[in-house]
Write a protein that holds these residues in place. Structure first.
Motif, mmCIF file in Angstrom:
data_model
loop_
_atom_site.group_PDB
_atom_site.id
_atom_site.type_symbol
_atom_site.label_atom_id
_atom_site.label_comp_id
_atom_site.label_asym_id
_atom_site.label_seq_id
_atom_site.Cartn_x
_atom_site.Cartn_y
_atom_site.Cartn_z
ATOM 1 N N THR A 41 0.816 -1.217 0.000
ATOM 2 C CA THR A 41 0.000 0.000 0.000
ATOM 3 C C THR A 41 0.847 1.264 0.000
ATOM 4 O O THR A 41 0.313 2.349 -0.196
ATOM 5 C CB THR A 41 -0.944 0.028 1.213
ATOM 6 O OG1 THR A 41 -0.174 -0.042 2.407
ATOM 7 C CG2 THR A 41 -1.923 -1.124 1.157
ATOM 8 N N ILE A 42 2.127 1.122 0.211
ATOM 9 C CA ILE A 42 3.028 2.268 0.132
ATOM 10 C C ILE A 42 3.859 2.194 -1.144
ATOM 11 O O ILE A 42 4.151 3.209 -1.766
ATOM 12 C CB ILE A 42 3.952 2.328 1.373
ATOM 13 C CG1 ILE A 42 3.111 2.428 2.643
ATOM 14 C CG2 ILE A 42 4.894 3.508 1.286
ATOM 15 C CD1 ILE A 42 3.904 2.299 3.910
ATOM 16 N N ALA A 77 -4.596 5.833 -7.100
ATOM 17 C CA ALA A 77 -3.981 6.166 -5.816
ATOM 18 C C ALA A 77 -4.993 6.067 -4.681
ATOM 19 O O ALA A 77 -4.680 5.533 -3.608
ATOM 20 C CB ALA A 77 -3.371 7.567 -5.871
ATOM 21 N N TRP A 78 -6.199 6.572 -4.889
ATOM 22 C CA TRP A 78 -7.219 6.478 -3.835
ATOM 23 C C TRP A 78 -7.576 5.024 -3.543
ATOM 24 O O TRP A 78 -7.865 4.667 -2.400
ATOM 25 C CB TRP A 78 -8.484 7.236 -4.224
ATOM 26 C CG TRP A 78 -8.403 8.705 -3.995
ATOM 27 C CD1 TRP A 78 -8.474 9.675 -4.944
ATOM 28 C CD2 TRP A 78 -8.239 9.399 -2.750
ATOM 29 N NE1 TRP A 78 -8.357 10.914 -4.367
ATOM 30 C CE2 TRP A 78 -8.220 10.776 -3.027
ATOM 31 C CE3 TRP A 78 -8.108 8.987 -1.432
ATOM 32 C CZ2 TRP A 78 -8.075 11.738 -2.028
ATOM 33 C CZ3 TRP A 78 -7.959 9.941 -0.438
ATOM 34 C CH2 TRP A 78 -7.948 11.293 -0.744
ATOM 35 N N TYR A 79 -7.565 4.164 -4.566
ATOM 36 C CA TYR A 79 -7.939 2.768 -4.368
ATOM 37 C C TYR A 79 -6.825 1.920 -3.776
ATOM 38 O O TYR A 79 -7.103 0.937 -3.111
ATOM 39 C CB TYR A 79 -8.392 2.128 -5.683
ATOM 40 C CG TYR A 79 -9.745 2.599 -6.141
ATOM 41 C CD1 TYR A 79 -10.819 2.643 -5.274
ATOM 42 C CD2 TYR A 79 -9.950 3.010 -7.444
ATOM 43 C CE1 TYR A 79 -12.055 3.082 -5.688
ATOM 44 C CE2 TYR A 79 -11.190 3.451 -7.863
ATOM 45 C CZ TYR A 79 -12.240 3.483 -6.985
ATOM 46 O OH TYR A 79 -13.463 3.922 -7.398
ATOM 47 N N THR A 80 -5.567 2.266 -4.019
ATOM 48 C CA THR A 80 -4.480 1.363 -3.630
ATOM 49 C C THR A 80 -3.626 1.854 -2.474
ATOM 50 O O THR A 80 -3.026 1.032 -1.790
ATOM 51 C CB THR A 80 -3.547 1.103 -4.823
ATOM 52 O OG1 THR A 80 -3.025 2.339 -5.296
ATOM 53 C CG2 THR A 80 -4.285 0.399 -5.938
ATOM 54 N N LEU A 81 -3.528 3.149 -2.258
ATOM 55 C CA LEU A 81 -2.635 3.670 -1.224
ATOM 56 C C LEU A 81 -3.403 3.965 0.056
ATOM 57 O O LEU A 81 -4.620 4.103 0.053
ATOM 58 C CB LEU A 81 -1.962 4.960 -1.701
ATOM 59 C CG LEU A 81 -1.113 4.897 -2.965
ATOM 60 C CD1 LEU A 81 -0.591 6.281 -3.302
ATOM 61 C CD2 LEU A 81 0.040 3.938 -2.790
ATOM 62 N N PHE A 85 -0.982 8.818 2.166
ATOM 63 C CA PHE A 85 -0.017 8.814 1.067
ATOM 64 C C PHE A 85 -0.629 9.404 -0.202
ATOM 65 O O PHE A 85 0.061 10.024 -1.003
ATOM 66 C CB PHE A 85 0.529 7.410 0.799
ATOM 67 C CG PHE A 85 1.598 7.011 1.758
ATOM 68 C CD1 PHE A 85 2.859 7.556 1.667
ATOM 69 C CD2 PHE A 85 1.334 6.120 2.775
ATOM 70 C CE1 PHE A 85 3.850 7.219 2.563
ATOM 71 C CE2 PHE A 85 2.314 5.769 3.680
ATOM 72 C CZ PHE A 85 3.575 6.321 3.576
ATOM 73 N N THR A 86 -1.925 9.222 -0.386
ATOM 74 C CA THR A 86 -2.591 9.861 -1.518
ATOM 75 C C THR A 86 -2.577 11.379 -1.346
ATOM 76 O O THR A 86 -2.357 12.113 -2.310
ATOM 77 C CB THR A 86 -4.031 9.350 -1.656
ATOM 78 O OG1 THR A 86 -3.996 7.928 -1.789
ATOM 79 C CG2 THR A 86 -4.714 9.944 -2.862
ATOM 80 N N ARG A 129 -14.280 4.380 -2.546
ATOM 81 C CA ARG A 129 -13.542 3.874 -1.394
ATOM 82 C C ARG A 129 -13.571 4.853 -0.234
ATOM 83 O O ARG A 129 -13.581 4.450 0.924
ATOM 84 C CB ARG A 129 -12.083 3.602 -1.767
ATOM 85 C CG ARG A 129 -11.312 3.084 -0.574
ATOM 86 C CD ARG A 129 -9.892 2.764 -0.879
ATOM 87 N NE ARG A 129 -9.214 2.333 0.330
ATOM 88 C CZ ARG A 129 -7.949 2.543 0.578
ATOM 89 N NH1 ARG A 129 -7.223 3.172 -0.308
ATOM 90 N NH2 ARG A 129 -7.405 2.132 1.683
ATOM 91 N N ILE A 130 -13.608 6.144 -0.525
ATOM 92 C CA ILE A 130 -13.510 7.150 0.530
ATOM 93 C C ILE A 130 -14.793 7.236 1.357
ATOM 94 O O ILE A 130 -14.750 7.257 2.587
ATOM 95 C CB ILE A 130 -13.188 8.530 -0.081
ATOM 96 C CG1 ILE A 130 -11.861 8.485 -0.824
ATOM 97 C CG2 ILE A 130 -13.162 9.599 0.992
ATOM 98 C CD1 ILE A 130 -11.624 9.685 -1.717
#
Length: 167
Positions: A41-42, A77-81, A85-86, A129-130
């Motif tokens: 995730t990073i 980025a929103w889905y994976t990090l 970090f996003t 996701r948010i």
């Protein structure tokens, strides 16, 4: 890490660095982040950051391509990090956007508007996701809110604002 090094090398080459210099910069970029290699995730940050910067550089030549590419990168980025970090990714890209726009001195507002569109469109796609995370945040034991508080208020469209601005 390899994709991050590759994309960063391309970015440095477009910035005017020599071939050897861009190759070394790409390797240095990936190796400097070696402590992140084992957290997926990073690690996703490594290729996404230079890809977003390459999309910003593309804003003058073809704004629609830059808008769609940058939006896709921000959505991924929103889905994976992790969320923070996003936000780091968006802050760094915003600073680069401002510097690139000032440096270009032509179509400055085009660059800034395309980046703003990237953020809005990519975050809108990332809301899948948010919003659940914000909506069910009070159900966590970390917030120390009783379950009756959540049940009385209900989880609706107003809830993300209540999460950000509690009583």
């Amino acid at each position: 890490p390899l994709l991050g090094a590759f994309f960063f090398s391309i970015l440095m080459k477009q910035e005017g660095v020599s071939l050897l210099g861009s190759f070394i910069a790409g390797i240095a970029y990936a190796v400097a982040m070696r402590s992140w290699f084992f957290d997926i995730t990073i690690t996703g940050f490594l290729p996404l950051f230079p890809l977003l910067l390459l999309s910003i550089r593309r804003a003058v030549m073809s704004p629609w391509t830059a808008l769609l590419g940058g939006s896709a990168v921000i959505a991924v980025a929103w889905y994976t990090l992790h969320f923070h970090f996003t936000l780091i990714l968006l802050t760094g890209a915003g600073l680069y956007c401002i510097a690139h726009a000032v440096r270009q001195r032509r179509q400055t507002w085009t660059i800034v508007l395309v980046f703003s569109g990237m953020v809005v469109l990519g975050t809108t796609i990332g809301l899948l996701r948010i919003l659940p995370t914000l909506a069910y945040g009070l159900l966590s034991f970390r917030t120390e809110m009783p379950l009756s508080y959540v049940m009385d208020r209900g989880i609706g469209t107003r809830y993300p604002l209540l999460y950000l601005f509690p009583n």
